[in-house]
Design a protein around this motif. Structure first.
Motif, PDB file in Angstrom:
ATOM      1  N   THR A 172      12.303 125.193 -43.764  1.00  0.00           N
ATOM      2  CA  THR A 172      12.378 123.970 -42.960  1.00  0.00           C
ATOM      3  C   THR A 172      11.034 123.263 -43.010  1.00  0.00           C
ATOM      4  O   THR A 172       9.996 123.895 -42.847  1.00  0.00           O
ATOM      5  CB  THR A 172      12.696 124.297 -41.487  1.00  0.00           C
ATOM      6  OG1 THR A 172      13.941 124.977 -41.409  1.00  0.00           O
ATOM      7  CG2 THR A 172      12.778 123.014 -40.665  1.00  0.00           C
ATOM      8  N   ILE A 173      11.055 121.965 -43.254  1.00  0.00           N
ATOM      9  CA  ILE A 173       9.863 121.141 -43.083  1.00  0.00           C
ATOM     10  C   ILE A 173      10.269 119.927 -42.266  1.00  0.00           C
ATOM     11  O   ILE A 173      11.439 119.511 -42.295  1.00  0.00           O
ATOM     12  CB  ILE A 173       9.233 120.733 -44.435  1.00  0.00           C
ATOM     13  CG1 ILE A 173       7.762 120.369 -44.253  1.00  0.00           C
ATOM     14  CG2 ILE A 173      10.006 119.598 -45.093  1.00  0.00           C
ATOM     15  CD1 ILE A 173       6.888 121.528 -43.901  1.00  0.00           C
ATOM     16  N   PHE A 174       9.330 119.375 -41.516  1.00  0.00           N
ATOM     17  CA  PHE A 174       9.649 118.275 -40.599  1.00  0.00           C
ATOM     18  C   PHE A 174       9.136 116.951 -41.142  1.00  0.00           C
ATOM     19  O   PHE A 174       8.159 116.902 -41.897  1.00  0.00           O
ATOM     20  CB  PHE A 174       9.022 118.545 -39.224  1.00  0.00           C
ATOM     21  CG  PHE A 174       9.586 119.754 -38.544  1.00  0.00           C
ATOM     22  CD1 PHE A 174      10.769 119.668 -37.839  1.00  0.00           C
ATOM     23  CD2 PHE A 174       8.943 120.979 -38.629  1.00  0.00           C
ATOM     24  CE1 PHE A 174      11.308 120.785 -37.206  1.00  0.00           C
ATOM     25  CE2 PHE A 174       9.464 122.094 -38.010  1.00  0.00           C
ATOM     26  CZ  PHE A 174      10.658 122.003 -37.294  1.00  0.00           C
ATOM     27  N   SER A 175       9.804 115.873 -40.750  1.00  0.00           N
ATOM     28  CA  SER A 175       9.270 114.547 -41.036  1.00  0.00           C
ATOM     29  C   SER A 175       7.966 114.396 -40.263  1.00  0.00           C
ATOM     30  O   SER A 175       7.789 114.999 -39.198  1.00  0.00           O
ATOM     31  CB  SER A 175      10.277 113.462 -40.628  1.00  0.00           C
ATOM     32  OG  SER A 175      10.594 113.560 -39.243  1.00  0.00           O
ATOM     33  N   PRO A 176       7.013 113.612 -40.770  1.00  0.00           N
ATOM     34  CA  PRO A 176       5.716 113.498 -40.088  1.00  0.00           C
ATOM     35  C   PRO A 176       5.822 113.058 -38.632  1.00  0.00           C
ATOM     36  O   PRO A 176       4.987 113.459 -37.804  1.00  0.00           O
ATOM     37  CB  PRO A 176       4.972 112.457 -40.939  1.00  0.00           C
ATOM     38  CG  PRO A 176       5.573 112.581 -42.291  1.00  0.00           C
ATOM     39  CD  PRO A 176       7.019 112.885 -42.052  1.00  0.00           C
ATOM     40  N   ASP A 177       6.852 112.253 -38.306  1.00  0.00           N
ATOM     41  CA  ASP A 177       7.007 111.812 -36.916  1.00  0.00           C
ATOM     42  C   ASP A 177       7.757 112.821 -36.062  1.00  0.00           C
ATOM     43  O   ASP A 177       7.944 112.622 -34.856  1.00  0.00           O
ATOM     44  CB  ASP A 177       7.691 110.445 -36.856  1.00  0.00           C
ATOM     45  CG  ASP A 177       9.117 110.451 -37.426  1.00  0.00           C
ATOM     46  OD1 ASP A 177       9.634 111.541 -37.757  1.00  0.00           O
ATOM     47  OD2 ASP A 177       9.704 109.362 -37.547  1.00  0.00           O
ATOM     48  N   GLY A 178       8.213 113.926 -36.659  1.00  0.00           N
ATOM     49  CA  GLY A 178       8.896 114.974 -35.915  1.00  0.00           C
ATOM     50  C   GLY A 178      10.345 114.704 -35.593  1.00  0.00           C
ATOM     51  O   GLY A 178      10.996 115.521 -34.939  1.00  0.00           O
ATOM     52  N   ARG A 179      10.897 113.606 -36.078  1.00  0.00           N
ATOM     53  CA  ARG A 179      12.274 113.270 -35.727  1.00  0.00           C
ATOM     54  C   ARG A 179      13.285 114.158 -36.428  1.00  0.00           C
ATOM     55  O   ARG A 179      14.313 114.522 -35.850  1.00  0.00           O
ATOM     56  CB  ARG A 179      12.559 111.808 -36.064  1.00  0.00           C
ATOM     57  CG  ARG A 179      13.976 111.388 -35.727  1.00  0.00           C
ATOM     58  CD  ARG A 179      14.217 109.902 -35.948  1.00  0.00           C
ATOM     59  NE  ARG A 179      15.569 109.526 -35.599  1.00  0.00           N
ATOM     60  CZ  ARG A 179      16.060 108.281 -35.716  1.00  0.00           C
ATOM     61  NH1 ARG A 179      15.274 107.301 -36.170  1.00  0.00           N
ATOM     62  NH2 ARG A 179      17.312 108.022 -35.380  1.00  0.00           N
ATOM     63  N   TYR A 180      13.011 114.501 -37.683  1.00  0.00           N
ATOM     64  CA  TYR A 180      13.973 115.263 -38.474  1.00  0.00           C
ATOM     65  C   TYR A 180      13.380 116.589 -38.945  1.00  0.00           C
ATOM     66  O   TYR A 180      12.176 116.690 -39.224  1.00  0.00           O
ATOM     67  CB  TYR A 180      14.410 114.476 -39.711  1.00  0.00           C
ATOM     68  CG  TYR A 180      15.095 113.170 -39.428  1.00  0.00           C
ATOM     69  CD1 TYR A 180      16.323 113.130 -38.750  1.00  0.00           C
ATOM     70  CD2 TYR A 180      14.541 111.962 -39.854  1.00  0.00           C
ATOM     71  CE1 TYR A 180      16.957 111.924 -38.495  1.00  0.00           C
ATOM     72  CE2 TYR A 180      15.176 110.760 -39.612  1.00  0.00           C
ATOM     73  CZ  TYR A 180      16.380 110.741 -38.924  1.00  0.00           C
ATOM     74  OH  TYR A 180      17.009 109.537 -38.675  1.00  0.00           O
ATOM     75  N   GLY A 181      14.250 117.589 -39.046  1.00  0.00           N
ATOM     76  CA  GLY A 181      13.926 118.828 -39.734  1.00  0.00           C
ATOM     77  C   GLY A 181      14.788 118.915 -40.977  1.00  0.00           C
ATOM     78  O   GLY A 181      16.010 118.761 -40.904  1.00  0.00           O
ATOM     79  N   TYR A 182      14.168 119.120 -42.139  1.00  0.00           N
ATOM     80  CA  TYR A 182      14.896 119.197 -43.407  1.00  0.00           C
ATOM     81  C   TYR A 182      14.985 120.669 -43.798  1.00  0.00           C
ATOM     82  O   TYR A 182      13.963 121.341 -43.957  1.00  0.00           O
ATOM     83  CB  TYR A 182      14.167 118.410 -44.484  1.00  0.00           C
ATOM     84  CG  TYR A 182      13.828 116.981 -44.091  1.00  0.00           C
ATOM     85  CD1 TYR A 182      14.786 115.967 -44.126  1.00  0.00           C
ATOM     86  CD2 TYR A 182      12.542 116.642 -43.667  1.00  0.00           C
ATOM     87  CE1 TYR A 182      14.468 114.659 -43.766  1.00  0.00           C
ATOM     88  CE2 TYR A 182      12.221 115.347 -43.302  1.00  0.00           C
ATOM     89  CZ  TYR A 182      13.179 114.361 -43.353  1.00  0.00           C
ATOM     90  OH  TYR A 182      12.854 113.070 -42.985  1.00  0.00           O
ATOM     91  N   VAL A 183      16.202 121.164 -43.961  1.00  0.00           N
ATOM     92  CA  VAL A 183      16.424 122.586 -44.227  1.00  0.00           C
ATOM     93  C   VAL A 183      17.142 122.730 -45.561  1.00  0.00           C
ATOM     94  O   VAL A 183      18.313 122.363 -45.691  1.00  0.00           O
ATOM     95  CB  VAL A 183      17.269 123.237 -43.113  1.00  0.00           C
ATOM     96  CG1 VAL A 183      17.399 124.744 -43.362  1.00  0.00           C
ATOM     97  CG2 VAL A 183      16.677 122.964 -41.740  1.00  0.00           C
ATOM     98  N   CYS A 184      16.427 123.264 -46.561  1.00  0.00           N
ATOM     99  CA  CYS A 184      17.084 123.519 -47.845  1.00  0.00           C
ATOM    100  C   CYS A 184      17.648 124.935 -47.846  1.00  0.00           C
ATOM    101  O   CYS A 184      17.282 125.769 -47.020  1.00  0.00           O
ATOM    102  CB  CYS A 184      16.128 123.295 -49.003  1.00  0.00           C
ATOM    103  SG  CYS A 184      14.807 124.523 -49.151  1.00  0.00           S
ATOM    104  N   SER A 185      18.544 125.196 -48.794  1.00  0.00           N
ATOM    105  CA  SER A 185      19.233 126.483 -48.828  1.00  0.00           C
ATOM    106  C   SER A 185      18.915 127.256 -50.090  1.00  0.00           C
ATOM    107  O   SER A 185      18.744 126.688 -51.165  1.00  0.00           O
ATOM    108  CB  SER A 185      20.754 126.277 -48.737  1.00  0.00           C
ATOM    109  OG  SER A 185      21.427 127.523 -48.830  1.00  0.00           O
TER     110      SER A 185
END
Length: 478
Positions: free
Chosen positions: A170-183
């Motif tokens: 998981t990595i987050f958008s710089p503004d913290g709005r989204y978490g991106y989770v790859c599989s």
């Protein structure tokens, strides 16, 4: 008035066109390299965290989290096993270190190097990252199908977010709005709203196996690696999260990270099967550099000002330092065994020399390096033997094999692989014809002995089980 206008123009031009390094935002100020900074590596086979002062590129020591083999084969009541992933808090005071074999996250104080808490989560976690506001830590539990959400202060689990099977990172958008989770097991990346914990976007991966993901500080792009097919993907960091580009990069494409400097914004990607870093301009996705670095590059992270990139070399027990202005290696640093994840933490140590609770880097033998080559001229396999005392951990980075086929790594009494074989490990090549293969045993005495009657040679053969097929790669004699 004219002089004031001139001063205003000079002041505006003095501000760098590019500032702010991953995982922060572009608006954050760059932080020049200093003795207060620390570079860390998670060392999978020595179960340590190596601590480096980047102002001198000196390894200060290691934080011991567990024992080596065979001591860690007994019931594991204490200590951690297979130290692997790494992240850090927004205030740069806490390091989060994943241990895959003991299902744990160790939280380490960056100033004292002391473990202040250990949280146990589900099966085989892979990476842990703090949200940009520091309130939560999201742990990708790759052996299951969820993100374990921990409180950013107490480090206790507060909830779980169901995601596709095998979340890799998981990595987050710089503004913290989204978490991106790859599989790592499902061909899909999901985007999670951090406020509601709901999935708000889905991105189809070109393959199921993503080990690493990075968001650009400008908030526009997300880059992810696909280790099994040797590619990177780039998609829009904002809805509708459309795919921008798919790039062929090479076998065992592993980690990606973002660097911003006066020349622009760049993605640095480790290509383990080629022992290279490839550099791409994020504005047009064109490759701008290829950097030879050493045996099996894995994790990488930029300094706080983007002037350097630090790379862990998994099969060399070392880290290399790259000058991003020239894209040349400027230093190589000895560290613990088989570095995996890495982290560069600016201003990690505000007071003192930051050497408390560190142990000396073990004066173990450097890994024995062997090479296997294809009998038809195709393929090269890099082999490292990591000394654990009485035994060695073998790790082979195989390339040039037929895609998605079974093979066996074995020992032969004959340099050409003729006659009976002693199987060490059965494995399946990935769609790019590559694989990472592991075995454990007193292997150094077999492959390095001068006694002809005891000498063994490493080979790769087709098939699996007790009766391998045709030999495809043999050990290159030194």
């Amino acid at each position: 008035m004219k002089s004031l206008l001139t001063l205003a123009i000079l002041a505006s031009t003095a501000i760098p066109a590019f500032a702010g390094q991953a995982p922060g935002s572009a608006e954050a100020p760059d932080i020049a390299v200093s003795s207060r900074d620390r570079f860390y590596t998670s060392d999978q086979f020595s179960n340590t965290v190596s601590v480096v002062d980047p102002s001198t590129n000196e390894v200060l020591g290691v934080i011991k989290l567990g024992e080596q083999t065979p001591a860690n084969l007994s019931p594991l009541y204490r200590g951690q096993l297979l130290v692997h992933g790494m992240g850090f808090s927004p205030d740069h005071k806490t390091l989060a270190v994943i241990s895959i074999g003991s299902n744990s996250v160790s939280f380490i104080d960056t100033e004292s190097n002391a473990v202040k808490h250990v949280t146990y989560v589900g099966r085989s976690p892979h990476e842990a990252f703090f949200r940009p506001d520091g309130k939560e830590v999201w742990v990708s539990v790759r052996g299951e199908n969820y993100i374990s959400v921990l409180d950013g202060q107490s480090f206790t689990e507060t909830g779980r977010i169901t995601v596709p099977n095998g979340p890799g990172m998981t990595i987050f958008s710089p503004d913290g709005r989204y978490g991106y989770v790859c599989s790592s097991f499902s061909p899909e990346t999901v985007v999670i709203d951090t406020a509601t914990k709901e999935i708000v976007g889905r991105v189809k991966q070109e393959s199921p196996f993503c080990p690493d993901i990075a968001a650009t500080p400008d908030g526009r792009q997300v880059w992810l690696t696909l280790k099994d097919v040797g590619k990177v993907m780039v998609f829009d960091a904002k809805p509708p999260f459309s795919v921008f580009k798919v790039i062929d990069t090479g076998p065992i494409t592993n980690h990606v990270n973002i660097v911003r400097n006066p020349k622009g914004q760049f993605a640095y990607v480790t290509i383990g099967g080629l022992n290279e870093i490839k550099v791409f301009d994020t504005s047009d996705y064109k490759q701008v550099a290829t950097i030879p670095v050493g045996s099996l590059p894995h994790g990488l992270w930029p300094s706080g000002d983007g002037s350097r990139v630090y790379v862990g070399l998994e099969n060399a027990d070392a880290a290399t330092v790259i000058d991003t202005a020239t894209n040349k290696v400027i230093a190589t640093i000895p560290i613990g065994q088989a570095p995996q994840g890495v982290a560069y933490v600016p201003n990690a140590v505000e007071k003192g020399d930051g050497r408390a609770n560190l142990q000396p880097l073990a004066a173990a033998n450097k890994p024995t390096q062997l090479v296997l080559t294809g009998i038809n001229g195709k393929g090269v396999t890099q082999v490292s033997l990591f000394d654990q005392g009485l035994v060695q951990v073998l790790q082979a980075a195989a390339t040039g094999l037929e895609p998605k086929k079974p093979y066996v790594l074995a020992l032969s009494r004959d340099a050409e692989g003729q006659g009976a074989l002693e199987p060490l490990a059965n494995f399946m090549s990935n769609p790019a014809g590559a694989a990472i293969v592991n075995a454990v045993g007193p292997l150094r005495t077999s492959v390095e002995t001068g006694d002809a009657s005891a000498r063994r040679y490493l080979v790769i053969a087709e098939g699996a089980g007790a009766k391998p097929g045709a030999i495809v790669q043999v050990q290159k004699l030194q």
